[in-house]
Design a protein around this motif. Structure first.
Motif, PDB file in Angstrom:
ATOM      1  N   TYR A  35      -3.359   3.978   0.087  1.00  0.00           N
ATOM      2  CA  TYR A  35      -1.986   3.532   0.298  1.00  0.00           C
ATOM      3  C   TYR A  35      -1.535   2.640  -0.851  1.00  0.00           C
ATOM      4  O   TYR A  35      -0.415   2.765  -1.354  1.00  0.00           O
ATOM      5  N   ALA A  36      -2.422   1.750  -1.292  1.00  0.00           N
ATOM      6  CA  ALA A  36      -2.068   0.859  -2.389  1.00  0.00           C
ATOM      7  C   ALA A  36      -1.817   1.654  -3.674  1.00  0.00           C
ATOM      8  O   ALA A  36      -0.969   1.300  -4.495  1.00  0.00           O
ATOM      9  N   TRP A  37      -2.556   2.758  -3.799  1.00  0.00           N
ATOM     10  CA  TRP A  37      -2.486   3.556  -5.022  1.00  0.00           C
ATOM     11  C   TRP A  37      -1.290   4.504  -4.982  1.00  0.00           C
ATOM     12  O   TRP A  37      -0.491   4.562  -5.924  1.00  0.00           O
ATOM     13  N   VAL A  60      -6.760   1.762   0.622  1.00  0.00           N
ATOM     14  CA  VAL A  60      -6.892   1.875  -0.838  1.00  0.00           C
ATOM     15  C   VAL A  60      -5.957   2.957  -1.335  1.00  0.00           C
ATOM     16  O   VAL A  60      -5.191   2.780  -2.298  1.00  0.00           O
ATOM     17  N   PHE A  65       2.305  -2.877  -1.672  1.00  0.00           N
ATOM     18  CA  PHE A  65       1.449  -1.790  -1.180  1.00  0.00           C
ATOM     19  C   PHE A  65      -0.026  -2.187  -1.172  1.00  0.00           C
ATOM     20  O   PHE A  65      -0.843  -1.556  -0.528  1.00  0.00           O
ATOM     21  N   LEU A  66      -0.343  -3.233  -1.934  1.00  0.00           N
ATOM     22  CA  LEU A  66      -1.725  -3.744  -1.918  1.00  0.00           C
ATOM     23  C   LEU A  66      -1.963  -4.667  -0.735  1.00  0.00           C
ATOM     24  O   LEU A  66      -3.086  -4.880  -0.306  1.00  0.00           O
ATOM     25  N   ARG A 107       4.592  -3.006  -6.535  1.00  0.00           N
ATOM     26  CA  ARG A 107       3.274  -2.431  -6.232  1.00  0.00           C
ATOM     27  C   ARG A 107       2.445  -3.372  -5.365  1.00  0.00           C
ATOM     28  O   ARG A 107       1.610  -2.943  -4.584  1.00  0.00           O
ATOM     29  N   PHE A 108       2.697  -4.673  -5.540  1.00  0.00           N
ATOM     30  CA  PHE A 108       1.907  -5.666  -4.817  1.00  0.00           C
ATOM     31  C   PHE A 108       2.041  -5.494  -3.305  1.00  0.00           C
ATOM     32  O   PHE A 108       1.075  -5.635  -2.567  1.00  0.00           O
ATOM     33  N   LEU A 125      -4.135  -3.739   2.325  1.00  0.00           N
ATOM     34  CA  LEU A 125      -5.548  -3.667   1.963  1.00  0.00           C
ATOM     35  C   LEU A 125      -6.145  -5.070   1.838  1.00  0.00           C
ATOM     36  O   LEU A 125      -7.252  -5.337   2.315  1.00  0.00           O
ATOM     37  N   LEU A 126      -5.374  -5.983   1.215  1.00  0.00           N
ATOM     38  CA  LEU A 126      -5.878  -7.344   1.036  1.00  0.00           C
ATOM     39  C   LEU A 126      -6.080  -8.030   2.378  1.00  0.00           C
ATOM     40  O   LEU A 126      -7.114  -8.656   2.620  1.00  0.00           O
TER      41      LEU A 126
END
Lengths: 178, 642
Positions: B329-331, B327, A5-6, A2-3, A9-10
């Motif tokens: 995309y992360a979800w 956001v 995909f974050l 999952r990281f 954004l980060l």
């Protein structure tokens, strides 16, 4: 998993944060814009011997200019801000010896640039591979150094030389030094 | 016509766009098909309203209606008609309106062509489009209203920058915007896919033509801009790594990566989350391009301070348009993960490498463009990194990418290459080495040698691939030729266009000759093997300028006349500005390029003369790329029924 995909954004958040902070603190005046530090200030300028832009003319050697106040300006034909700077350098050339270093620029292009926009330089040295730029610690061009009669760097300015800089900073410096 | 008609139409368009956002979202949430059915009509109505606003603005420019503040600022009654029209988008407010017009027109085109998509996806895509157009319309109305009225209209306008009075530049922004906005559809597809948490082959197949079209338009737009810089700026260069150029280059680099990864989703059902991320990146960079150029932020941080409301609005839109999808995309992104099933020498693997290269190249351009800006924010220094940086970083990585392009046609999906992959590879390698060997004989730089090698590899790889597929030396070659189909020809054309482009770049770099002289009439000047005779100088009066032009007669080494050239200097009294009009004699084999500098009858005139072999191939190659895109666009893209 999952990281990963974050991550986008980060990265974006980080960039946006830095940009926003810098932009707004600069514009609101809470953070004063300061000049780039240079380790060279108040130390002897690096030994600089460059081929002359004019073929057949003697080498440009900075040590020949001991005893006078010299402005060393790194420029190139591909640098748009450098064009804007030419008139300022021309006005400075009345009071100081202005030496140009053509940084990572083809000789032909430099010549075309100077015929088109004017030549404020007493003499122009050619730094084809940018090695001299590295010795001086050039960030990007245009960049300008004020050197006193003993060959020490008085001041370094990254970016375009403008009227405000000349009157508020450069002139007082060379008048007290001279 | 009064400014109020356009203003009113713009407000109406904003209301329609908001409807276009709310109706599908609320309709899907509440399961109300009647609300959902309002989406397409709202999009079409918004399109009509923006069209009305745009036409009324063009009309004001044509009739020089000086009750419009914008017309006063950017037009002049004596300007030629075509430039009055082009003046409509030659400024911040008008170009923003053009941007919105293209956006809502694309949305409408999507409405009319994508009815085979399932209704939820269709509605979500239009909702995202509506959000973008609402944001832009609000931006236009609140900070950049093109319909501002002047209480006391002046008698004459302030004119348009004479450098911008040019046909190449009049067409440049609209074409570029077609590309930028085309990527908004890909963005809307991506966000809608993330909201649904599901992406399938029909999603990919419906999306692909939009990306192809956007990339083709971007190529055409960038080419027009480069061609304009070449003949108008009188500098003889065609690409300057100027920030304004760089911001259009970035989406152009992302678009082919997106195109290829969409293809993988379509054929193999893999790379879904990566495709979505690319689509978001592509449009984010387009927004950056539109905003940064128009806000003047790139020239200096301080131009931002001149109009903080506009700047803050821009940053807010950017933040929301990039931040929210990321956001999401992360979800939701993890739901799109698929397990890859392909071997090392498969087409998927090649596309991963290729995508990586294009993204890194984009990052390099981004860094080189924004590093000076970042530096200025932190310490006020205004510097340039310029071509040396890009030569050292961008060129090598793109060269590696071009190597892959040479053998792209020979790779198969899944496992292993096509039967003729090995022969193609060997042939391309051989030709690449031959080119380097020939280049060694001329003692050229290592970078140029590498360029020549890549050129030989790329061009021969494509030719061998085509030859081994068609086998013209065997029977029934005609039938095999017909079976190949348009999409692969589109790819070959685009790739071959890249080879032609590269040949133009190398030729211009290696073979150019030039002469800069101060000459008196009747004097002869040597330009390489050719001779230029300076016949004389004359003064004429143009429609809104005074002109000084030189007559130059060009002879080749045998003394045959090649052409007459008339380089010109124009003085525009209304703007108090001088422009140089280069005289260019273009042939397939090269350009003769002459610029008239300053001077007077006593001391003579400065002439800059260039012979630039094969320089026209740069734009010819880009033209082939666009053609390749169009060819694959007309091959039928059918969305299978749900």
């Amino acid at each position: 998993m999952r990281f990963i995909f974050l991550l986008p954004l980060l990265i974006f958040g980080l960039l946006a944060g830095i940009t926003g902070f810098a932009l707004f603190s600069t514009l609101s005046g809470t953070r004063q814009v300061e000049q780039l530090p240079s380790v060279l200030v108040e130390r002897p300028a690096p030994d600089t011997r460059q081929p002359n832009l004019t073929e057949g003319a003697p080498e440009v050697d900075l040590s020949h200019y001991r005893g006078q106040i010299v402005l060393v300006n790194f420029f190139a034909s591909w640098c748009v801000p450098c064009r804007a700077e030419i008139p300022m350098l021309q006005s400075l050339a009345k009071d100081l010896t202005v030496i140009g270093i053509a940084y990572k620029d083809k000789v032909q292009d430099t010549k075309a640039f100077l015929t088109r926009f004017g030549n404020p330089y007493h003499v122009v040295g050619v730094d084809l591979d940018g090695r001299t730029g590295i010795t001086w610690g050039v960030y990007g061009i245009p960049e300008t150094y004020l050197i006193d009669a003993q060959g020490n760097v008085l001041f370094r300015h990254a970016g375009v030389v403008d009227k405000v800089l000349i009157e508020n900073t450069l002139r007082p410096l060379w008048e007290t030094a001279g | 016509m009064t400014p109020e008609i356009g203003h009113f139409a713009l407000v109406a368009a904003l209301l329609f766009s908001l409807t276009q956002v709310i109706a599908p979202l609320w309709g899907l949430y509440r399961q109300q098909p009647t609300l959902l059915a309002l989406t397409a009509p709202a999009q079409i109505a918004a399109c009509i309203a923006v069209l009305v606003a745009f036409i009324s603005l063009i009309w004001a420019f044509i009739t020089s209606d000086f009750s419009f503040d914008l017309v006063v600022q950017y037009s002049h009654s004596q300007k030629p008609l075509i430039y009055k029209i082009a003046g409509t988008w030659g400024n911040h407010e008008g170009s923003l309106l053009l941007w919105v017009l293209i956006l809502v027109s694309f949305g409408t085109l999507f409405c009319l062509t994508a009815h085979r998509l399932d209704t939820a996806l269709f509605g979500l895509i239009l909702a995202v489009q509506g959000m973008i157009s609402s944001a832009f319309l609000a931006f236009s109305l609140l900070t950049s209203n093109p319909f501002r009225r002047l209480e006391t209209p002046p008698i004459e306008g302030l004119g348009l920058n004479p450098v911008l009075q040019d046909i190449g530049l009049a067409l440049h922004p609209p074409t570029l915007y077609l590309g930028y906005v085309g990527l908004s559809i890909a963005f809307a597809f991506a966000v809608a896919g993330l909201i649904q948490g599901r992406i399938d082959q029909r999603w990919a197949r419906a999306l692909r033509p939009w990306v192809t079209a956007a990339w083709s338009a971007l190529t055409a737009g960038i080419t027009l801009g480069s061609w304009w810089a070449y003949y108008e700026l009188g500098w003889g260069g065609w690409w300057f790594w100027d920030p304004v150029e760089n911001v259009s280059l970035m989406p152009w680099l992302i678009a082919p990566a997106l195109l290829q990864s969409v293809r993988v989703v379509e054929v193999r059902g893999q790379f879904k989350s990566w495709t979505v991320l690319l689509a978001i990146m592509g449009f984010s960079l387009s927004l950056l391009g539109t905003f940064i150029v128009r806000s003047g932020l790139l020239t200096s941080v301080h131009s931002f301070a001149a109009d903080p409301t506009r700047g803050i609005f821009i940053l807010a839109i950017l933040l929301l348009a990039v931040g929210l999808p990321l956001v999401l995309y992360a979800w939701r992104g993890p739901r799109l993960v698929t397990v890859g099933d392909f071997s090392f020498n498969s087409r998927e693997m090649a596309l991963i490498v290729n995508n990586g290269i294009l993204v890194i190249a984009t990052a390099i351009v981004l860094l080189g463009t924004f590093y000076p800006l970042g530096l200025e924010m932190f310490n006020g220094a205004r510097i340039t990194v310029g071509p040396p940086y890009f030569d050292a970083t961008f060129n090598p990585i793109m060269a590696v990418g071009l190597l892959g392009m040479g053998i792209a046609g020979t790779l198969a999906w899944g496992h292993g290459g096509l039967p003729h992959a090995k022969k193609t590879l060997l042939g391309a390698l051989l030709m690449g080495l031959v080119c380097i060997f020939v280049g060694l004989g001329f003692g050229i730089s290592i970078a140029a040698l590498a360029g020549l090698g890549v050129l030989g590899w790329l061009a021969s790889g494509i030719v061998i691939d085509i030859a081994l597929r068609v086998k013209p030396w065997q029977k029934a070659a005609g039938a095999r030729l017909m079976r190949l189909g348009l999409p692969i020809w589109g790819m070959w054309l685009a790739h071959f266009g890249t080879a032609v482009f590269l040949a133009g770049v190398l030729g211009e770099n290696l073979l150019q000759t030039e002469a800069i002289v101060r000459a008196q009439p009747a004097q002869e000047v040597n330009l390489g093997d050719d001779t230029v005779v300076f016949k004389g100088i004359r003064q004429t009066q143009g429609p809104n300028y005074q002109s000084l032009s030189a007559e130059l007669q060009l002879y080749d080494a045998e003394g045959q006349e090649i052409a007459l050239l008339y380089p010109e200097r124009r003085f525009y009294p209304a703007e108090n500005q001088t422009t140089t009009e280069a005289a260019i004699h273009t042939t397939w084999l090269g350009d003769y390029y002459a610029v008239l500098g300053d001077g007077d009858p006593q001391r003579g005139y400065t002439l800059r003369l260039y012979h630039k072999p094969v320089v026209a191939w740069i734009w010819g190659g880009a033209g082939l790329m666009v053609l390749g895109g169009l060819v694959s666009l007309v091959s039928r893209h059918r969305i299978p029924k749900a």
